[in-house]
Structures are given as C-alpha cells and as structure tokens.
Write an enzyme that holds these catalytic residues in place. Structure first.
Site, PDB file in Angstrom:
ATOM      1  N   GLY A 178     -13.485  62.585 -39.622  1.00 46.25           N
ATOM      2  CA  GLY A 178     -14.438  63.113 -38.655  1.00 46.25           C
ATOM      3  C   GLY A 178     -15.845  62.656 -38.976  1.00 46.25           C
ATOM      4  O   GLY A 178     -16.141  62.281 -40.121  1.00 46.25           O
ATOM      5  N   GLN A 233     -24.965  62.786 -38.809  1.00 48.53           N
ATOM      6  CA  GLN A 233     -24.615  61.975 -39.982  1.00 48.53           C
ATOM      7  C   GLN A 233     -24.977  60.503 -39.797  1.00 48.53           C
ATOM      8  O   GLN A 233     -25.009  59.746 -40.762  1.00 48.53           O
ATOM      9  CB  GLN A 233     -23.111  62.088 -40.291  1.00 48.53           C
ATOM     10  CG  GLN A 233     -22.712  63.453 -40.812  1.00 48.53           C
ATOM     11  CD  GLN A 233     -21.232  63.475 -41.161  1.00 48.53           C
ATOM     12  OE1 GLN A 233     -20.401  63.672 -40.285  1.00 48.53           O
ATOM     13  NE2 GLN A 233     -20.918  63.229 -42.425  1.00 48.53           N
ATOM     14  N   CYS A 245     -16.828  65.256 -47.499  1.00 50.05           N
ATOM     15  CA  CYS A 245     -17.711  64.871 -46.399  1.00 50.05           C
ATOM     16  C   CYS A 245     -18.200  63.451 -46.640  1.00 50.05           C
ATOM     17  O   CYS A 245     -18.558  63.107 -47.765  1.00 50.05           O
ATOM     18  CB  CYS A 245     -18.888  65.843 -46.347  1.00 50.05           C
ATOM     19  SG  CYS A 245     -20.075  65.478 -45.052  1.00 50.05           S
ATOM     20  N   LEU A 246     -18.225  62.645 -45.586  1.00 54.80           N
ATOM     21  CA  LEU A 246     -18.687  61.258 -45.725  1.00 54.80           C
ATOM     22  C   LEU A 246     -20.149  61.197 -46.177  1.00 54.80           C
ATOM     23  O   LEU A 246     -20.573  60.193 -46.739  1.00 54.80           O
ATOM     24  CB  LEU A 246     -18.515  60.499 -44.408  1.00 54.80           C
ATOM     25  CG  LEU A 246     -17.060  60.229 -43.991  1.00 54.80           C
ATOM     26  CD1 LEU A 246     -17.017  59.566 -42.621  1.00 54.80           C
ATOM     27  CD2 LEU A 246     -16.327  59.365 -45.014  1.00 54.80           C
ATOM     28  N   HIS A 293     -15.691  71.801 -39.539  1.00 56.75           N
ATOM     29  CA  HIS A 293     -16.600  71.059 -40.421  1.00 56.75           C
ATOM     30  C   HIS A 293     -17.622  70.276 -39.592  1.00 56.75           C
ATOM     31  O   HIS A 293     -18.827  70.312 -39.875  1.00 56.75           O
ATOM     32  CB  HIS A 293     -15.758  70.124 -41.298  1.00 56.75           C
ATOM     33  CG  HIS A 293     -16.530  69.226 -42.219  1.00 56.75           C
ATOM     34  ND1 HIS A 293     -16.447  69.311 -43.584  1.00 56.75           N
ATOM     35  CD2 HIS A 293     -17.381  68.200 -41.954  1.00 56.75           C
ATOM     36  CE1 HIS A 293     -17.233  68.379 -44.128  1.00 56.75           C
ATOM     37  NE2 HIS A 293     -17.800  67.687 -43.155  1.00 56.75           N
ATOM     38  N   GLU A 294     -17.131  69.586 -38.551  1.00 55.64           N
ATOM     39  CA  GLU A 294     -18.033  68.745 -37.745  1.00 55.64           C
ATOM     40  C   GLU A 294     -18.976  69.588 -36.900  1.00 55.64           C
ATOM     41  O   GLU A 294     -20.153  69.239 -36.744  1.00 55.64           O
ATOM     42  CB  GLU A 294     -17.238  67.787 -36.857  1.00 55.64           C
ATOM     43  CG  GLU A 294     -16.304  66.828 -37.607  1.00 55.64           C
ATOM     44  CD  GLU A 294     -16.953  66.082 -38.762  1.00 55.64           C
ATOM     45  OE1 GLU A 294     -18.181  65.874 -38.754  1.00 55.64           O
ATOM     46  OE2 GLU A 294     -16.226  65.733 -39.708  1.00 55.64           O
ATOM     47  N   HIS A 317     -21.865  70.603 -38.886  1.00 52.32           N
ATOM     48  CA  HIS A 317     -22.882  69.547 -39.032  1.00 52.32           C
ATOM     49  C   HIS A 317     -23.930  69.625 -37.916  1.00 52.32           C
ATOM     50  O   HIS A 317     -25.097  69.322 -38.135  1.00 52.32           O
ATOM     51  CB  HIS A 317     -22.224  68.163 -38.963  1.00 52.32           C
ATOM     52  CG  HIS A 317     -21.760  67.626 -40.286  1.00 52.32           C
ATOM     53  ND1 HIS A 317     -22.616  67.387 -41.339  1.00 52.32           N
ATOM     54  CD2 HIS A 317     -20.531  67.231 -40.708  1.00 52.32           C
ATOM     55  CE1 HIS A 317     -21.921  66.891 -42.365  1.00 52.32           C
ATOM     56  NE2 HIS A 317     -20.655  66.789 -42.011  1.00 52.32           N
TER      57      HIS A 317
HETATM   58 NI    NI Z   1     -19.064  66.017 -43.120  1.00 54.22          NI
END
Ligand code: NI
Length: 156
Positions: free
Chosen positions: A46, A51, A88-89, A130-131, A134
């Site tokens: 995701g 991000q 998380c990226l 999670h997204e 963000h």
């Molecule tokens: Ni993330």
C-alpha cells in the site's frame, strides 16, 4: 507512469493532514498511476499520497489481487481487533505489532468518481486502515504496541 520519491520518517509532510479530492482530473489519475508503479517497485502492499509528497486523500493498495485505487477513503464500519506485524515504506527496516480491526468496510470514490464500498479482512483490512491513517498524518509507530525485528515484513 513514473516513479515518485517515497518520503521517509523525518519528512514533516508525513505528519500533515491530506485534503479531500474534489475533482478527479488528469493530475489525480497520473498521481494514482505513479503511486501504483512506485508501490510495486518498492514491493509494498500500500501507499498513500502524502508518502510521495502530495497532501491529497488518495491511496493505492495491492495485497496480491491487483492494485486498488481509493479516492477520499473513509472508514464506514469495523469489527473485531487483531494484533499483527506491519511495516511502512516510509520507515524502512522497521516493523512492529499493531492492533487493527479484523474486518473493515470503507466508502470511497473510484477513478470515475463513483461512490463505492469495499470490505476487507486480514492483510487487506490492515492495509486499508494503515493507509487511511497516513491521510491524517498518523503512522503505524504511533499505534505500535511492540517493535519487532523481522527478516520479512509487509511494508504498507
Ligand atoms: Ni505506511
């Protein structure tokens, strides 16, 4: 499509609230395409627009069934709670145990601007929550109950 730079933990943009998308134009379509490509390249499940430095309420998710593009996603209903490991990226190399709903139903706009609902369990529910976090400047580390050291994790 183009790859976009993934912002990392120390970038203050990750802590800002994203604005609703009021018009789905070429700019938004390109953003979502680029986000899908960037997520795939980074092997994430995701990615949220902040991000990649864009404070708009757009999210892409792919838990293995193909990419889903979500515009203005909102949690509609949740059930249960499961504690599992996520990453998380924007926070590479780290992961932690986070409680998330077992089941989630969201409302969102698709790329044509149609209002839709999506239900998910397991990794999909986790990725959705999670997204969406963000988009409100919330990171999983804010909700983490325990840091975990793993070789493999699901970076979302
Ligand atoms: Ni993330």
């Amino acid at each position: 499509m183009a790859l976009r730079e993934i912002r990392l933990l120390d970038d203050p943009i990750l802590r800002k609230k994203s604005r609703e998308i009021t018009e789905i134009n070429d700019r938004i379509r390109i953003l979502l395409d680029d986000m899908v490509e960037t997520m795939k390249e980074a092997e994430g499940v995701g990615l949220a627009a902040p991000q990649v430095g864009v404070l708009r309420r757009a999210v892409v998710i792919d838990v293995g069934d193909g990419p889903i593009k979500l515009i203005n996603p909102e949690i509609f209903e949740t059930k249960g709670e499961i504690i599992d490991v996520e990453g998380c990226l924007s926070i590479p190399g780290r992961s932690g145990k986070v409680p998330r709903p077992e089941w989630v139903k969201i409302k969102y706009l698709d790329i044509e601007g149609n209002e839709k609902f999506l239900e998910g369990t397991g990794l999909l529910a986790r990725a959705i929550c999670h997204e969406i976090d963000h988009l409100d400047g919330i990171l999983y580390i804010d909700k983490m109950i325990e840091e975990v050291t793993l070789e493999e994790d699901d970076e979302v």
